[in-house]
Design an enzyme around this catalytic site. Sequence first.
Site, PDB file in Angstrom:
ATOM      1  N   LYS A  94       0.844  -1.196   0.000  1.00 15.80           N
ATOM      2  CA  LYS A  94       0.000   0.000   0.000  1.00 15.80           C
ATOM      3  C   LYS A  94       0.877   1.244   0.000  1.00 15.80           C
ATOM      4  CE  LYS A  94      -4.014   1.695   2.697  1.00 15.80           C
ATOM      5  NZ  LYS A  94      -4.867   1.408   3.869  1.00 15.80           N
ATOM      6  N   SER A 117      -9.716   1.384   3.039  1.00 10.77           N
ATOM      7  CA  SER A 117      -8.892   2.253   2.232  1.00 10.77           C
ATOM      8  C   SER A 117      -7.825   1.525   1.407  1.00 10.77           C
ATOM      9  CB  SER A 117      -8.192   3.280   3.120  1.00 10.77           C
ATOM     10  OG  SER A 117      -7.405   2.639   4.081  1.00 10.77           O
ATOM     11  N   SER A 146      -9.877  -1.362   6.979  1.00 17.10           N
ATOM     12  CA  SER A 146      -9.344  -1.047   5.653  1.00 17.10           C
ATOM     13  C   SER A 146      -8.606  -2.161   4.948  1.00 17.10           C
ATOM     14  CB  SER A 146      -8.418   0.174   5.751  1.00 17.10           C
ATOM     15  OG  SER A 146      -9.187   1.316   6.036  1.00 17.10           O
TER      16      SER A 146
END
Lengths: 95, 471, 482
Positions: free
Chosen positions: C73, C148, C172
């Site tokens: 990420k 997210s 997330s």
Amino acid sequence: MIDAPEMEHLKKLARLSLTEEETAHLQGDLNRILGYFEKISGLDTDGVEEMPRPVALVNVTRSDEPGDLLSSGDVASVAVERQDGFFRVPRTVDQ
Amino acid sequence: MFRAVIGLEVHLQLSTRTKMFSRCRADYFGEEPNTFTDPLTLGLPGTLPTINREAVELALMFGLALGCDVEGFTQFHRKNYFYPDAPKNYQISQYDRPIARDGHLMVGGRRIGIRRAHLEDDAGKLIHPTYADYSLLDLNRAGMPLIEMVTEPDLGTPEEAREFLHLVRAIAQALGVSDANPEEGKMRCDVNVSLHRPGEPFGTKVEVKNLNSFKSVQRSLEYEIARQTRVLEDGGRVTQDTMGWDEGGQRTFVMRTKEEESDYRYFPEPDLPPLVITPEWVERVRAAMPELPAAKERRLALAGLREADAFTVAYDVELSRFLDEAMTHGADAQKLANWLLGDVTGWLSERGTPLERSRLTPAHLAALVRLVDGAAITGKMAKDLLPEVMEGADPEVLVRERGLAVVTDTAEIEAAVARVVEANPAVVANIRAGNAKAVNALFGQVMRELGGKAKPELVRDLLGARVAVDG
Amino acid sequence: MFESATTLSAAVLRGERRPTDLVEEALSAAEARAHLGALISLVPDAREQAARVEARLAAGETPLLAGVPVVVKDNLNLRGSRTTCGSRILSSYVSPYTATVVRRLQDAGAVIVAKGNMDEFAMGSSNETSAFGPARNPWDVSRVPGGSSGGSAVAVAAGVVPLSLGSDTGGSIRQPAAMTGVYGFKPTYGRVSRYGLVAYASSLDQVGPFARTASDLALSLDAIVGPDDLDATSLDTAPRFREALARDVRGLRFAFVREALAGNTSGVDAAMARTREVLEGLGATVTEVSLPTLEYGVAAYYLVATPEASSNLARYDGMVYGSRAAGVREVNASMSATRGEGFGTEVKRRVLMGTYALSSGYYDAYYSKAMKVRRLVADDLARAFADADVLVTPTSPFPAFRIGERMDDPVAMYAADVDTVIANLAGIPAVSVPAGFETLDGRELPVGVQFLAPALADELLVSVAAAFEAATSGAFLREPPL
């Protein structure tokens, strides 16, 4: 609830420059969200201890042994603006 | 009519090898800007703090020396404010559970309360070039460990405040907690002062910040007390301002008014588990603590030092180190102190050299004292040798090589006396006739015969005896 | 590339596949799937990393994830790579250091090929607040992949790479895993180092893996779990995940959370019912338990997370690094302009909310209150775990929604986190397991079921995932129709 003067105060505290439209929009959002969160204010938390961290660790310390410094190349690579090795920033008054 | 109420806030930079919350090296002083940084120092995204155990132990020691409570739960809080010298725009400090609480320090017989001492990280340094529309930031200092100590408003005069600072510095130095020298920024002070009439409530307090010498602490307090007195006598009100000190103009000036006070939004630092200071931990720290100035003072007095000298030496870390070392070489403590506080200090201050950078060694000073004490040389001779000893010469070597040793052999002196008396019958007759002072000329001759290297008292005795006998 | 990391690393260790070839495959797949917006940037030295792994193999090393291409990420630092956190304010920021968790993957022989798209500063549940465009659900590109960590989920779901890392503060990792049909694991708080993870909410954030098989979950967790001197909140635990794969769940006690069984779509209900049958078929006992504090979780989460976030994001002011607004002379005006220009709306909303909740006069009513409710939630879960080994809830009350559908209503968006936030508040581990599909508008959309265990029982969750996968023959681990 958050009124207009409170919004201006928050913007200053958080150093956020917003347009008038953005300010009004966010003010509405915040108040709606706060309304939704009112539900926890009804919960009885008398005598309940705060939980700032999820794990009950204590006394985590480290030795006084030096590690690596950032090289001047690395510092230069992230810096927005430099002058003679200093970071150059907008004019600041002494606090 | 008005009584001053003074409180101090002192920041001490700790003598650790690394910074408060990261392993970045701490020996940045005097180095090029931004060369002593690591990701946490710059506040880069994704970095995390870790607590320097040495800083915690130094804080515990300092707290114990000030008679504080240090046991139990203590934790760090974030103090949130935006300013370029704080790269994360928050400081990791302590809020409601500081590491040390409720101590005191005796200053001239008065008890000055220490409200708290806590640990926090220092900010970087900003400079503002004149006429420029920018400022320059050096983060070398950012992250350095600090103890912030806050007193109760128990100080009463500017002199007392200055004395308090001297004592704090001596303690910090004796413990090895901090070099505590204001010139290097390792000891910084803010003052709070208000005036009131005895019996009435405290007046509005004014804060003066960024004082970087003990002298400016005293001067700024004197100035503020005078200023506030004028305001109150004119029937005005003192406003709760934050002032700076203008060193050039020797006056305070308003930096911030109350309305601009920051809301620091303190909350417990989620990245750092709290500390629980156990009794065992406290004992370990106490056992390892170096001798405090007060204890040193008592010890030196017992060793024979005059009260005033014991105090002066005990509260100066370099003097006390030197004296203790010199005493191990078997020289008399008071005599050593006399030299140190007298001629040695004189010589050093003429040259602007601090004791620790001179070439005088404790062993050599002890030897000098022993030579005079043992009558091998006179006091005057020792003073004459001092400049060389200050430059590193061994007085015993000097005396030996130059044959400076005083003549103590009575026979030799008597022989010289006899020669001089024989050669001066008229003077001798004069003495016997009642002119006692005439003996001085003979005395001088005998001393010259002996090359000046004789104990004057002994020469006088033998001369006097000879003159009397021959009569 | 839909082979598992387990398969690929074994092949590499046998000399049948080469890391440099695997990297090329991943890069080609990335290009072919570019329309899904899963990635923000490619890592410049991916090929060099692969070459270094080959040199290690030649020297006789046998690293766990040998040659496996992975995506991390874009809030995880990797030296030399852009780390934007999905934000304009860091759009050109290049990390000078590497996160511990990323370094551990590299030490295990993995090759970091790209940075995953994400909601800006991890604030969001749909990957729509990224400054670099939304990520899209490979099962229906008009829908969100969840957030997210949307990009990291898509990279695995769409077969770009077998493994990726995301971060989970309120769900997330788990929620996008459920919406894209892959595994998403949030470890016990402290078992994976946060050093190098750009902080959103420090007492809630954890890094965890996305994978397409339970064995890959085990492999990746074995590589990344463990204490770190650089993270004072990390726990001194040793990972034992591969061992856990073989343990069966016979006799384990599963409790379905009553309050979470209401208000879901039919596909979610169906998946929950099927999960119950599967568990019973495996010899586990299944009961129900009540968690009265469940409904307060979202409010408590936001009033703990946003204050921490407002403080964590204060550093983005353009003074030292990052972007700076042009032509502003005074320092406060400059910082405000930089942040006004550089942050998106959701970030501004949360920073303002957090500032308010901490500010003088409001601290007790909001932040302090929320920390107390947090304690109540943790106690409630502890009570539930007295009679159960594992709790079960849907991961999300609904499958992937359409891009743009919830953007105007933050409250509706926040409500999506109702099942997941409690794990972050209490610091306990949780995993989302693909458990079914729901057909909406003629398209099959994945549905995930969440298993929660007490703190430090992470390995147990991997056992559950493995057992469930075997019992269902991996029926829900399908390739999306690309």
